[in-house]
Design a protein around this motif. Structure first.
Motif, PDB file in Angstrom:
ATOM      1  N   THR A  80      37.068  48.478  41.218  1.00 39.77           N
ATOM      2  CA  THR A  80      38.005  47.628  41.961  1.00 39.77           C
ATOM      3  C   THR A  80      38.610  46.573  41.057  1.00 39.77           C
ATOM      4  O   THR A  80      39.827  46.334  41.068  1.00 39.77           O
ATOM      5  CB  THR A  80      37.286  46.933  43.135  1.00 39.77           C
ATOM      6  OG1 THR A  80      36.724  47.929  43.980  1.00 39.77           O
ATOM      7  CG2 THR A  80      38.252  46.076  43.933  1.00 39.77           C
ATOM      8  N   PHE A  81      37.762  45.958  40.254  1.00 44.16           N
ATOM      9  CA  PHE A  81      38.242  44.905  39.363  1.00 44.16           C
ATOM     10  C   PHE A  81      39.195  45.471  38.310  1.00 44.16           C
ATOM     11  O   PHE A  81      40.262  44.912  38.044  1.00 44.16           O
ATOM     12  CB  PHE A  81      37.063  44.211  38.682  1.00 44.16           C
ATOM     13  CG  PHE A  81      37.477  43.059  37.823  1.00 44.16           C
ATOM     14  CD1 PHE A  81      37.809  41.836  38.385  1.00 44.16           C
ATOM     15  CD2 PHE A  81      37.551  43.197  36.444  1.00 44.16           C
ATOM     16  CE1 PHE A  81      38.207  40.769  37.590  1.00 44.16           C
ATOM     17  CE2 PHE A  81      37.941  42.142  35.648  1.00 44.16           C
ATOM     18  CZ  PHE A  81      38.276  40.918  36.218  1.00 44.16           C
ATOM     19  N   LYS A  82      38.826  46.606  37.727  1.00 44.35           N
ATOM     20  CA  LYS A  82      39.680  47.204  36.690  1.00 44.35           C
ATOM     21  C   LYS A  82      41.036  47.629  37.247  1.00 44.35           C
ATOM     22  O   LYS A  82      42.038  47.631  36.524  1.00 44.35           O
ATOM     23  CB  LYS A  82      38.981  48.406  36.046  1.00 44.35           C
ATOM     24  CG  LYS A  82      37.996  48.040  34.951  1.00 44.35           C
ATOM     25  CD  LYS A  82      37.610  49.268  34.152  1.00 44.35           C
ATOM     26  CE  LYS A  82      36.948  48.904  32.839  1.00 44.35           C
ATOM     27  NZ  LYS A  82      36.701  50.076  31.979  1.00 44.35           N
ATOM     28  N   SER A  83      41.077  47.983  38.514  1.00 44.49           N
ATOM     29  CA  SER A  83      42.321  48.485  39.098  1.00 44.49           C
ATOM     30  C   SER A  83      43.415  47.429  39.154  1.00 44.49           C
ATOM     31  O   SER A  83      44.596  47.764  39.275  1.00 44.49           O
ATOM     32  CB  SER A  83      42.056  49.023  40.506  1.00 44.49           C
ATOM     33  OG  SER A  83      41.762  47.956  41.408  1.00 44.49           O
ATOM     34  N   ILE A  84      43.063  46.155  39.060  1.00 39.74           N
ATOM     35  CA  ILE A  84      44.085  45.102  39.135  1.00 39.74           C
ATOM     36  C   ILE A  84      44.389  44.481  37.767  1.00 39.74           C
ATOM     37  O   ILE A  84      45.234  43.594  37.659  1.00 39.74           O
ATOM     38  CB  ILE A  84      43.654  43.986  40.111  1.00 39.74           C
ATOM     39  CG1 ILE A  84      42.398  43.285  39.600  1.00 39.74           C
ATOM     40  CG2 ILE A  84      43.430  44.553  41.511  1.00 39.74           C
ATOM     41  CD1 ILE A  84      42.033  42.049  40.401  1.00 39.74           C
ATOM     42  N   CYS A  85      43.697  44.952  36.721  1.00 41.29           N
ATOM     43  CA  CYS A  85      43.884  44.361  35.383  1.00 41.29           C
ATOM     44  C   CYS A  85      45.025  45.038  34.636  1.00 41.29           C
ATOM     45  O   CYS A  85      45.224  46.253  34.735  1.00 41.29           O
ATOM     46  CB  CYS A  85      42.605  44.488  34.564  1.00 41.29           C
ATOM     47  SG  CYS A  85      41.242  43.480  35.179  1.00 41.29           S
TER      48      CYS A  85
END
Length: 304
Positions: free
Chosen positions: A124-129
């Motif tokens: 989830t975190f990587k998807s917005i970076c």
């Protein structure tokens, strides 16, 4: 089945397709090799995020070295910044970031810290970076500009620490080609911190005096071929903190190489063997070692 994750390459060459970053292509032995100057930056972004989540996963293990702290500490010694950050896509983030983002130069940046791993799921975190823009160095709430050498130092430091596992072997080819001597020393210091707890080793092919002076002689292997086959020999003296001149002479064999400045001094003494005058003319540009050399040449040329 072979473990594809057992080998990691960090550099500018890339084989697989990646349309998110600009690339140049060249052909090598029939294969299409991509030269991607943005790849180390892209990989370092992923490596740092992976390190944060690994720290959260293994934080209960006594032997575990906090990767994010090791990276940040090493970088802060070499580079002046307040914190690391990454650009995020707020349209994808929804409300998951709460008050984490900071607006810098009109962009959405997220300050990176060791608590992120406990707060979010990694996918989830990587998807917005935004990994393409790389890790940003923030100073006084502004993005700090880095020299090309500083950028490469940050990329290699982050990638090495991010990728290391137990019993890893890290191979680095001539780090001095892109690192200032000060950064070379900081990189060796980082390796010393990270290798032992991970029971790992590193091999560096180097012609750098700074690198050799930072490691004990038992770790230095000199490759020589003087016409009778390859020899691998250790230096017969301690290199750690040793004499730069001695390391240069023995380890890199520059005693057999002509030195333009030595030749210039010899020419001056041939024309006028007045050592005191030459020393006076050179003024502050001369050190003790060269002073002794000129005095010795003066005695030689004056017949004393």
């Amino acid at each position: 089945m072979a473990d594809r994750s057992s080998y990691r390459y960090f550099g500018f060459r890339q084989k697989r397709e990646d349309d998110t970053i600009n690339i140049e292509r060249e052909k090598s032995e029939g294969d299409r090799i991509r030269i991607n100057r943005n790849l180390p930056k892209f990989e370092a972004s992923h490596s740092l995020i992976d390190a944060i989540f690994e720290d959260e996963k293994y934080k209960g293990e006594r032997w575990w070295v906090n990767k994010f702290s090791a990276i940040e500490s090493a970088l802060k010694v070499a580079l002046d910044f307040d914190h690391l950050a990454i650009k995020v896509n707020m349209s994808k983030a929804g409300g998951i970031l709460a008050d984490f983002p900071k607006i810098i130069n009109g962009e959405d940046y997220l300050e990176l810290n060791e608590f992120i791993g406990a707060k979010y799921e990694k996918p989830t975190f990587k998807s917005i970076c935004n990994f393409t823009d790389g890790i940003q160095f923030i100073k006084d709430n502004k993005v700090k500009g880095l020299s090309s050498g500083q950028q490469l130092f940050s990329y290699i430091a982050i990638n090495v620490v991010g990728a290391i596992r137990e019993h890893s072997l890290i191979v680095i080819d001539e780090p001095e080609l892109f690192l200032h001597p000060t950064l070379e020393i900081e990189f060796i210091s980082l390796l010393k911190v990270i290798l032992k707890p991970f029971k790992s080793k590193a091999i560096l092919a180097t012609h750098s005096l700074a690198v050799v002076r930072e490691v004990p002689s038992k770790c230095v292997h000199i490759f020589r071929n003087e016409g009778y086959g390859l020899e691998i020999v250790p230096p017969p003296f301690e290199t750690f903190g040793g004499s730069v001149q001695r390391i240069s002479s023995y380890v890199f064999g520059d005693k057999s190489v002509s030195k333009p400045f030595d030749e210039w001094v010899e020419l001056q003494m041939n024309e006028n063997p007045d050592a005191e005058k030459l020393i006076s003319d050179l003024g502050d540009e001369i050190n003790e070692e060269l002073t002794m050399k000129i005095l010795s040449l003066g005695r030689k040329h004056s017949g004393r």
